[in-house]
Design a protein around this motif. Structure first.
Motif, mmCIF file in Angstrom:
data_model
loop_
_atom_site.group_PDB
_atom_site.id
_atom_site.type_symbol
_atom_site.label_atom_id
_atom_site.label_comp_id
_atom_site.label_asym_id
_atom_site.label_seq_id
_atom_site.Cartn_x
_atom_site.Cartn_y
_atom_site.Cartn_z
ATOM 1 N N TYR A 35 0.104 1.575 4.635
ATOM 2 C CA TYR A 35 -0.932 2.642 4.356
ATOM 3 C C TYR A 35 -2.275 2.148 4.701
ATOM 4 C CZ TYR A 35 2.622 3.808 0.516
ATOM 5 O OH TYR A 35 3.786 4.236 -0.155
ATOM 6 N N CYS A 36 -3.061 3.066 5.001
ATOM 7 C CA CYS A 36 -4.486 2.697 5.337
ATOM 8 C C CYS A 36 -5.193 3.173 4.189
ATOM 9 C CB CYS A 36 -5.107 3.257 6.658
ATOM 10 S SG CYS A 36 -5.029 5.033 6.645
ATOM 11 N N ALA A 37 -6.291 2.448 4.000
ATOM 12 C CA ALA A 37 -7.243 2.825 2.972
ATOM 13 C C ALA A 37 -8.699 2.422 3.154
ATOM 14 C CB ALA A 37 -6.970 1.848 1.685
ATOM 15 N N ALA A 38 -9.537 3.083 2.567
ATOM 16 C CA ALA A 38 -11.159 3.044 2.797
ATOM 17 C C ALA A 38 -11.769 2.895 1.651
ATOM 18 C CB ALA A 38 -11.229 4.504 3.535
ATOM 19 N N THR A 39 -12.891 2.270 1.802
ATOM 20 C CA THR A 39 -13.990 2.014 0.779
ATOM 21 C C THR A 39 -15.407 1.952 1.206
ATOM 22 O OG1 THR A 39 -14.430 0.481 -1.235
ATOM 23 C CG2 THR A 39 -13.589 -0.607 0.892
ATOM 24 N N VAL A 40 -16.386 2.056 0.349
ATOM 25 C CA VAL A 40 -17.739 1.921 0.833
ATOM 26 C C VAL A 40 -18.112 0.369 0.225
ATOM 27 C CG1 VAL A 40 -18.511 4.146 0.873
ATOM 28 C CG2 VAL A 40 -18.496 2.806 -1.273
ATOM 29 N N ARG A 41 -17.201 -0.313 -0.639
ATOM 30 C CA ARG A 41 -17.615 -1.354 -1.348
ATOM 31 C C ARG A 41 -17.555 -2.707 -0.159
ATOM 32 N NH1 ARG A 41 -13.797 -1.675 -6.743
ATOM 33 N NH2 ARG A 41 -14.790 0.380 -7.746
ATOM 34 N N GLY A 42 -18.505 -3.554 -0.526
ATOM 35 C CA GLY A 42 -18.654 -4.690 0.347
ATOM 36 C C GLY A 42 -17.687 -5.767 0.075
ATOM 37 N N PHE A 102 -10.180 -0.501 -3.240
ATOM 38 C CA PHE A 102 -10.041 0.855 -2.027
ATOM 39 C C PHE A 102 -9.753 2.195 -3.103
ATOM 40 C CE2 PHE A 102 -10.500 -1.185 1.958
ATOM 41 C CZ PHE A 102 -10.021 -2.485 1.807
ATOM 42 N N ASN A 103 -10.599 3.269 -2.753
ATOM 43 C CA ASN A 103 -10.519 4.357 -3.326
ATOM 44 C C ASN A 103 -9.937 5.549 -2.696
ATOM 45 O OD1 ASN A 103 -12.826 4.739 -2.054
ATOM 46 N ND2 ASN A 103 -14.051 5.183 -3.762
ATOM 47 N N SER A 104 -9.608 5.231 -1.357
ATOM 48 C CA SER A 104 -9.212 6.327 -0.793
ATOM 49 C C SER A 104 -7.706 5.955 0.235
ATOM 50 C CB SER A 104 -10.184 7.009 0.331
ATOM 51 O OG SER A 104 -11.133 7.796 -0.346
ATOM 52 N N TRP A 105 -6.873 6.605 0.018
ATOM 53 C CA TRP A 105 -5.557 6.160 0.687
ATOM 54 C C TRP A 105 -4.945 7.079 1.330
ATOM 55 C CZ3 TRP A 105 -3.665 1.137 -0.065
ATOM 56 C CH2 TRP A 105 -4.294 0.392 -1.202
ATOM 57 N N GLY A 106 -4.249 6.790 2.258
ATOM 58 C CA GLY A 106 -3.348 7.674 3.166
ATOM 59 C C GLY A 106 -1.909 7.868 2.552
ATOM 60 N N GLN A 107 -1.002 8.680 3.138
ATOM 61 C CA GLN A 107 0.238 8.926 2.611
ATOM 62 C C GLN A 107 1.215 7.917 2.867
ATOM 63 O OE1 GLN A 107 -0.849 10.594 5.137
ATOM 64 N NE2 GLN A 107 0.961 10.247 6.722
ATOM 65 N N GLY A 108 0.981 7.247 3.908
ATOM 66 C CA GLY A 108 1.783 6.017 4.379
ATOM 67 C C GLY A 108 2.692 6.470 5.533
ATOM 68 N N THR A 109 3.089 5.320 6.430
ATOM 69 C CA THR A 109 3.973 5.707 7.385
ATOM 70 C C THR A 109 5.078 4.647 7.359
ATOM 71 O OG1 THR A 109 4.276 5.975 9.823
ATOM 72 C CG2 THR A 109 2.531 4.351 9.379
ATOM 73 N N GLN A 110 6.127 4.999 7.649
ATOM 74 C CA GLN A 110 7.534 4.072 7.389
ATOM 75 C C GLN A 110 7.583 3.215 8.619
ATOM 76 O OE1 GLN A 110 9.271 3.414 4.746
ATOM 77 N NE2 GLN A 110 10.236 1.731 5.800
ATOM 78 N N VAL A 111 7.673 1.786 8.535
ATOM 79 C CA VAL A 111 7.823 0.957 9.547
ATOM 80 C C VAL A 111 9.299 0.460 9.073
ATOM 81 C CG1 VAL A 111 7.286 -0.964 10.818
ATOM 82 C CG2 VAL A 111 5.753 0.660 10.477
ATOM 83 N N THR A 112 10.454 0.551 9.977
ATOM 84 C CA THR A 112 11.701 -0.210 9.674
ATOM 85 C C THR A 112 12.008 -1.041 11.150
ATOM 86 O OG1 THR A 112 12.502 1.771 8.495
ATOM 87 C CG2 THR A 112 14.129 0.201 9.305
ATOM 88 N N VAL A 113 12.051 -2.314 10.813
ATOM 89 C CA VAL A 113 12.602 -3.464 11.840
ATOM 90 C C VAL A 113 14.012 -3.877 11.604
ATOM 91 C CG1 VAL A 113 12.077 -5.291 12.943
ATOM 92 C CG2 VAL A 113 10.179 -4.035 11.888
ATOM 93 N N SER A 114 14.831 -3.638 12.708
ATOM 94 C CA SER A 114 16.025 -3.837 12.515
ATOM 95 C C SER A 114 16.399 -5.106 12.989
ATOM 96 C CB SER A 114 17.057 -2.861 13.385
ATOM 97 O OG SER A 114 16.515 -2.829 14.667
ATOM 98 N N SER A 115 17.436 -6.028 12.760
ATOM 99 C CA SER A 115 17.522 -7.241 12.991
ATOM 100 C C SER A 115 18.543 -7.319 14.175
ATOM 101 C CB SER A 115 18.074 -8.178 11.891
ATOM 102 O OG SER A 115 19.186 -7.461 11.448
#
Length: 122
Positions: free
Chosen positions: A92-99, A109-122
């Motif tokens: 997820y990415c997130a954004a804020t104006v806070r220092g 953080f008060n703004s969030w994206g919906q997320g993107t799936q990362v899958t790492v196979s062995s």
């Protein structure tokens, strides 16, 4: 609040690389990447100041991941190299104006994206 849309996730073999992107609707915010694996709490990955001058990484990301941004394109990036199966998660990415963005706390953080799936196979 800014609108955030992540992309770039997918399936990759261990040792491979992926670059995630997060398109913001506008404005200049301090931003970060978090991730959440099934059954686990959301975890801090990396954060970057609005101007890109200050960067902080979570311990697991140091030396393998690189956070960057292009303010002209309103886009945040996460370059992930040497991926491991334990990196499998929704990112997820997130954004804020806070220092305090560099504390690595999702509570800052008060703004969030919906997320993107990362899958790492062995």
């Amino acid at each position: 609040q800014v609108q955030l849309v992540e992309s770039g996730g997918g399936l990759v073999q261990a040792g491979g690389s992926l670059r995630l992107s997060c398109q913001a609707s506008g404005g200049l915010y301090n931003m970060a990447w978090f991730r959440q694996a099934p059954g686990k709490e959301r975890e801090f990955v990396a954060a970057i100041s609005w101007a890109g001058e200050d960067i902080v990484y979570g311990d697991h990301a140091k030396g393998r991941f690189t956070i960057s941004r292009d303010n002209g394109k309103n886009t945040l990036y996460l370059q992930m190299n040497s991926l491991k199966p334990e990196d499998t998660a929704t990112y997820y990415c997130a954004a804020t104006v806070r220092g305090s963005y560099d504390r690595g706390s999702e509570a800052d953080f008060n703004s969030w994206g919906q997320g993107t799936q990362v899958t790492v196979s062995s």
